[in-house]
Motif scaffolding. Structure first.
Motif, PDB file in Angstrom:
ATOM      1  N   ASP A   7      44.373  82.454  22.763  1.00  0.00           N
ATOM      2  CA  ASP A   7      43.134  82.400  22.427  1.00  0.00           C
ATOM      3  C   ASP A   7      42.150  82.035  23.284  1.00  0.00           C
ATOM      4  OD1 ASP A   7      40.834  82.235  20.626  1.00  0.00           O
ATOM      5  OD2 ASP A   7      41.348  79.975  19.919  1.00  0.00           O
ATOM      6  N   ALA A   9      38.597  82.809  22.392  1.00  0.00           N
ATOM      7  CA  ALA A   9      37.326  83.131  21.713  1.00  0.00           C
ATOM      8  C   ALA A   9      36.091  82.200  21.916  1.00  0.00           C
ATOM      9  CB  ALA A   9      37.756  83.488  20.339  1.00  0.00           C
ATOM     10  N   SER A  65      43.517  86.325  19.635  1.00  0.00           N
ATOM     11  CA  SER A  65      42.260  86.307  19.353  1.00  0.00           C
ATOM     12  C   SER A  65      41.411  87.176  19.626  1.00  0.00           C
ATOM     13  CB  SER A  65      41.747  85.019  19.241  1.00  0.00           C
ATOM     14  OG  SER A  65      41.499  84.549  20.650  1.00  0.00           O
ATOM     15  N   GLY A  67      37.964  87.840  18.491  1.00  0.00           N
ATOM     16  CA  GLY A  67      36.620  87.622  18.250  1.00  0.00           C
ATOM     17  C   GLY A  67      36.175  87.806  16.709  1.00  0.00           C
ATOM     18  N   GLY A  69      33.159  86.138  19.155  1.00  0.00           N
ATOM     19  CA  GLY A  69      33.327  84.995  20.071  1.00  0.00           C
ATOM     20  C   GLY A  69      32.706  84.945  21.397  1.00  0.00           C
ATOM     21  N   THR A  96      41.562  88.731  14.321  1.00  0.00           N
ATOM     22  CA  THR A  96      40.080  88.068  14.335  1.00  0.00           C
ATOM     23  C   THR A  96      39.886  86.739  14.034  1.00  0.00           C
ATOM     24  OG1 THR A  96      39.136  88.463  12.010  1.00  0.00           O
ATOM     25  CG2 THR A  96      39.385  90.420  13.556  1.00  0.00           C
ATOM     26  N   THR A  97      38.913  86.141  14.753  1.00  0.00           N
ATOM     27  CA  THR A  97      38.825  84.736  14.460  1.00  0.00           C
ATOM     28  C   THR A  97      38.234  84.329  12.947  1.00  0.00           C
ATOM     29  OG1 THR A  97      36.462  84.900  15.398  1.00  0.00           O
ATOM     30  CG2 THR A  97      37.913  84.014  16.906  1.00  0.00           C
ATOM     31  N   ALA A 100      41.599  84.314  10.922  1.00  0.00           N
ATOM     32  CA  ALA A 100      42.316  83.083  11.306  1.00  0.00           C
ATOM     33  C   ALA A 100      41.459  81.570  10.458  1.00  0.00           C
ATOM     34  CB  ALA A 100      42.226  82.845  12.738  1.00  0.00           C
ATOM     35  N   LEU A 101      40.033  81.755  10.411  1.00  0.00           N
ATOM     36  CA  LEU A 101      39.396  80.369   9.946  1.00  0.00           C
ATOM     37  C   LEU A 101      39.533  80.869   8.534  1.00  0.00           C
ATOM     38  CD1 LEU A 101      36.196  80.812  12.012  1.00  0.00           C
ATOM     39  CD2 LEU A 101      37.941  78.844  11.833  1.00  0.00           C
ATOM     40  N   GLY A 161      33.928  78.069   9.436  1.00  0.00           N
ATOM     41  CA  GLY A 161      33.276  78.508  10.459  1.00  0.00           C
ATOM     42  C   GLY A 161      31.921  77.561  10.686  1.00  0.00           C
ATOM     43  N   THR A 183      36.788  78.457  16.393  1.00  0.00           N
ATOM     44  CA  THR A 183      37.930  79.014  16.371  1.00  0.00           C
ATOM     45  C   THR A 183      39.324  78.578  15.723  1.00  0.00           C
ATOM     46  OG1 THR A 183      39.631  80.730  17.696  1.00  0.00           O
ATOM     47  CG2 THR A 183      38.747  78.272  18.566  1.00  0.00           C
ATOM     48  N   TYR A 189      46.856  82.086  14.599  1.00  0.00           N
ATOM     49  CA  TYR A 189      46.750  83.231  15.396  1.00  0.00           C
ATOM     50  C   TYR A 189      48.236  83.957  15.340  1.00  0.00           C
ATOM     51  CZ  TYR A 189      42.014  82.626  16.365  1.00  0.00           C
ATOM     52  OH  TYR A 189      40.717  82.402  16.483  1.00  0.00           O
TER      53      TYR A 189
END
Length: 243
Positions: A7, A9, A65, A67, A69, A96-97, A100-101, A161, A183, A189
């Motif tokens: 990662d 990002a 990751s 993005g 980002g 994608t970020t 993941a979030l 986020g 991130t 991830y």
């Protein structure tokens, strides 16, 4: 399956080794750099592999990751992941970020819709909306603050986020809020990539162009642009010679 996750990002330069079969992380290394991912990423990867007690040839996949980002960080992470995958003849898997979030927010508030949103600056929100099963229903896309706020209110969504506080303030009432970061944790991830499996080669997810643009004062005009061909003037042949 032994997986390396990368990662770059945001400000972190992170890598971990994840054992998908056992569902456990074997080792990690994380630096909070801000910038300079390209100079440090390979050392971070090697430190994670050492902590995990495995070598490159024991890897079965690489997660990265993608993005949205950092423009430069994403290029560094994705190109490294694809290069390793090519050299080792293993798949590279992008996450994608925002997903993941959203996954981390869903762990804290299960059974809820999630709006993952990053503050993109310039009054832009980089957002993705996920339903109760974490299926993508909107985005990833650029939204205005009012659009993002409307989605969050209509879906009764959990927020995640860096844009979560902005959306909550704009709505004028409280929301359940997951991680307020740029991130997710590196192991997130890895877990999501293991669940996805191999697919298309990862590429950076840019929701807007790079901030760096050529300065107009340093752009030289093409010779003979009147004729529409380089090297031709209005009354001249090639290289400016009289016809």
């Amino acid at each position: 399956m032994k997986m390396l996750a990368i990662d770059c990002a945001a400000s972190l330069c992170a890598a971990c080794v994840y054992d998908a079969g056992a569902g456990v992380e074997r080792g990690r290394h994380v630096l909070d750099l801000g910038k300079g991912h390209a100079e440090h990423l390979m050392a971070v990867i090697e430190a994670a592999l050492k902590a995990g007690g495995i070598g490159y040839r024991e890897l079965d996949a690489v997660a990265v990751s993608i993005g949205p980002g950092s423009f430069t960080g994403l290029r560094v992470g994705v190109s490294t992941a694809r290069g390793l995958a090519l050299a080792l003849k293993i798949p590279a898997i992008g996450v994608t970020t925002l997903e993941a979030l959203a996954a981390e927010a869903a762990n804290a508030f299960p059974g809820r819709a999630v709006l993952a949103a990053l503050d993109g600056g310039r009054e832009e929100i980089h957002a993705a909306l996920f339903d109760k099963a974490l299926a993508l229903t909107y985005g990833p896309a650029v939204a205005t603050l009012s659009e993002a706020t409307g989605m969050a209110v209509n879906a009764t969504a959990v927020l995640a986020g860096t844009a979560a506080p902005l959306i909550a303030a704009a709505a004028g009432h409280g929301f359940d809020i997951g991680p307020v970061v740029a991130t997710a944790d590196i192991a997130t991830y890895a877990r999501l990539a293991a669940a996805k499996g191999a697919g298309e080669k990862p590429k950076p997810l840019y929701l807007r162009g790079a901030d760096a643009k050529p300065q107009a004062g340093f752009i030289l005009p093409r010779q003979g642009h009147e004729a529409g061909k380089p090297g031709f003037g209005k009354d001249h042949g090639p290289k400016g010679k009289k016809s």
